[in-house]
Design a protein around this motif. Structure first.
Motif, PDB file in Angstrom:
ATOM      1  N   THR A 157       0.744  -1.061   0.034  1.00  0.00           N
ATOM      2  CA  THR A 157      -0.034  -0.122  -0.020  1.00  0.00           C
ATOM      3  C   THR A 157       1.085   1.375   0.156  1.00  0.00           C
ATOM      4  N   ASN A 158       0.248   2.328  -0.040  1.00  0.00           N
ATOM      5  CA  ASN A 158       0.953   3.554  -0.135  1.00  0.00           C
ATOM      6  C   ASN A 158       2.130   3.730  -1.358  1.00  0.00           C
ATOM      7  N   MET A 159       1.908   3.320  -2.487  1.00  0.00           N
ATOM      8  CA  MET A 159       3.088   3.170  -3.345  1.00  0.00           C
ATOM      9  C   MET A 159       2.332   3.139  -4.889  1.00  0.00           C
ATOM     10  N   PHE A 160       2.804   4.148  -5.556  1.00  0.00           N
ATOM     11  CA  PHE A 160       2.243   3.871  -6.782  1.00  0.00           C
ATOM     12  C   PHE A 160       2.791   2.753  -7.540  1.00  0.00           C
ATOM     13  N   ARG A 161       1.891   2.315  -8.478  1.00  0.00           N
ATOM     14  CA  ARG A 161       2.111   1.189  -9.261  1.00  0.00           C
ATOM     15  C   ARG A 161       1.345   1.155 -10.573  1.00  0.00           C
ATOM     16  N   ALA A 162       1.716   0.419 -11.792  1.00  0.00           N
ATOM     17  CA  ALA A 162       1.177   0.336 -12.925  1.00  0.00           C
ATOM     18  C   ALA A 162       1.397  -1.000 -13.563  1.00  0.00           C
ATOM     19  N   PHE A 163       0.798  -1.435 -14.632  1.00  0.00           N
ATOM     20  CA  PHE A 163       0.996  -2.642 -15.241  1.00  0.00           C
ATOM     21  C   PHE A 163       0.515  -2.575 -16.892  1.00  0.00           C
ATOM     22  N   GLU A 164       1.071  -3.112 -17.650  1.00  0.00           N
ATOM     23  CA  GLU A 164       0.926  -3.308 -18.940  1.00  0.00           C
ATOM     24  C   GLU A 164       1.084  -4.456 -19.596  1.00  0.00           C
ATOM     25  N   ASN A 165       0.324  -5.036 -20.587  1.00  0.00           N
ATOM     26  CA  ASN A 165       0.626  -6.126 -21.306  1.00  0.00           C
ATOM     27  C   ASN A 165       1.935  -5.915 -22.246  1.00  0.00           C
ATOM     28  N   ALA A 166       2.989  -6.783 -21.805  1.00  0.00           N
ATOM     29  CA  ALA A 166       4.096  -6.643 -22.571  1.00  0.00           C
ATOM     30  C   ALA A 166       4.204  -7.860 -23.443  1.00  0.00           C
ATOM     31  N   GLY A 167       3.240  -8.445 -23.906  1.00  0.00           N
ATOM     32  CA  GLY A 167       3.489  -9.545 -24.835  1.00  0.00           C
ATOM     33  C   GLY A 167       2.865  -9.214 -26.350  1.00  0.00           C
ATOM     34  N   ASP A 168       2.655 -10.250 -27.026  1.00  0.00           N
ATOM     35  CA  ASP A 168       1.913  -9.873 -28.435  1.00  0.00           C
ATOM     36  C   ASP A 168       0.630 -10.470 -28.518  1.00  0.00           C
ATOM     37  N   GLU A 169       0.085 -11.095 -27.603  1.00  0.00           N
ATOM     38  CA  GLU A 169      -1.366 -11.423 -27.579  1.00  0.00           C
ATOM     39  C   GLU A 169      -2.088 -10.644 -26.537  1.00  0.00           C
TER      40      GLU A 169
END
Length: 361
Positions: A157-169
């Protein structure tokens, strides 16, 4: 006659009072407790659909957050399986409404799409179902790691986070959030500023508004981005510091224990399972326990969960037996099991299959 509700079940208690003929000038009253009648709207087979979330029947939101029209974020779908989650879309469909002490959702995204930098008030645990995913964190998103199917990361908690699909599908992740109400999302200022250019904004009550279609309601104003001084109050971690919050698939295999006939279990989060102390792979206190069953052909009997619990298949078709019902959950399906009921779990596949289990603490 009185009744009470717990864990989505309704239990009625009936007590009958008989007054007998006086004996030796004394009146003897016998309070006879005849029984407890358990009436559960979920427990009967015909009503189990209230506890069962078939992934194919879920209704996703394609605009779940303020960033939803931005490139890199607009080609994603958000699913609320158990509880409301943190979606800013007020019309987000929720399948299982009964509070469990945690929330379960899912995100599917096309390549190079995902979520911008944000923070939560409660725990956020990601389980990779398919695809290759990049997770990055800190107010500038400088630190990152790549995760694959079977990997798990528990964000502080109390931390900025993000994510993204790094694949090709297109990829899929499941997300467990702590608490019945995980609270609001706090975005880095850049996300709100870019979103506003697409017409999307948050009001000061954190509700989502599309300024292309609606005017700001009377008495409301747009939410101000947090200041640079407020950003400094958020934590940051180097990758080596966050490594203890990551469970790679290989780690799970090395921490398996036998639990039944050809069924093993690995404990990811939480220090108890079936009222026994355990040593989890990730030590973070999230407010819930996460374990994973593994088997190709196997069976375990007489599991009893004394706290709200869900089972959701990571792959394979799992048969879940209860005292008067039987259900099958396929890949991506979720079942909320009644508290205090004997549960038998069975699998019959041609390859190893995995069933995730989350219980409230």
């Amino acid at each position: 006659l009185f009744s009470k509700f717990f864990s989505g079940e309704r239990t009625m208690f009936f007590t009958f009072v008989f007054v007998l003929r006086p004996v030796s000038n004394c009146s003897i009253c016998i309070y006879l407790f005849v029984g407890i009648i358990r009436v559960s709207q979920y427990y009967n087979l015909k009503n189990m659909n209230i506890r069962l979330a078939k992934f194919k029947d879920l209704v996703p939101s394609s605009l779940p957050f303020v960033e939803g029209k931005l490139d890199g974020h607009k080609e994603r779908k958000n699913y609320s399986i158990l509880g409301p989650g943190v979606a800013e879309d007020a019309s987000q469909s929720i399948k299982i409404l009964d509070p469990h002490g945690f929330n379960l959702g899912a995100v599917s995204a096309k390549p190079f799409n995902g979520s911008g930098l944000h923070s939560h008030l409660t725990a956020e645990v990601f389980i990779i179902y398919s695809g290759k995913w990049r997770f990055y964190w800190g107010s500038e998103g400088k630190d990152e790691t790549i995760l694959y199917p079977g990997d798990i990361i528990s964000m502080p908690t109390n931390m900025f986070r993000a994510f993204e699909n790094a694949g090709d599908e297109e990829g899929l992740i499941f997300v467990v959030l702590g608490g019945d109400d995980p609270g609001i999302v706090t975005w880095v200022p850049e996300v709100l500023e870019k979103a506003k250019k697409t017409g999307m904004a948050l009001l000061d009550d954190n509700s989502l508004i599309d300024l292309n279609n609606k005017e700001i309601p009377n008495g409301r104003r747009l939410l101000d981005p947090i200041s640079s001084e407020e950003i400094k109050k958020f934590d940051n971690y180097r990758l080596d510091q966050l490594q203890g919050n990551i469970c790679n698939f290989s780690n799970r295999m090395q921490n398996e224990i036998d639990i039944g006939d050809n069924i093993k279990v690995s404990h990811i989060l939480g220090n108890t399972f079936q009222n026994k102390s355990i040593n989890p792979i990730i030590k973070q206190d999230t407010g819930f326990c996460l374990s994973t069953f593994k088997s190709m052909k196997g069976r375990v009997e007489n599991l009893i969960f004394d706290k709200p619990t869900i089972l959701f298949s990571q792959n394979g078709k799992w048969k879940i037996e209860m005292e008067n019902s039987s259900n099958e959950i396929n890949f991506k399906d979720t079942l909320s099991v009644p508290v205090g009921v004997n549960i038998n779990i069975e699998i019959n596949e041609i390859e190893n299959s995995y069933l995730n289990c989350v219980s409230s603490i």
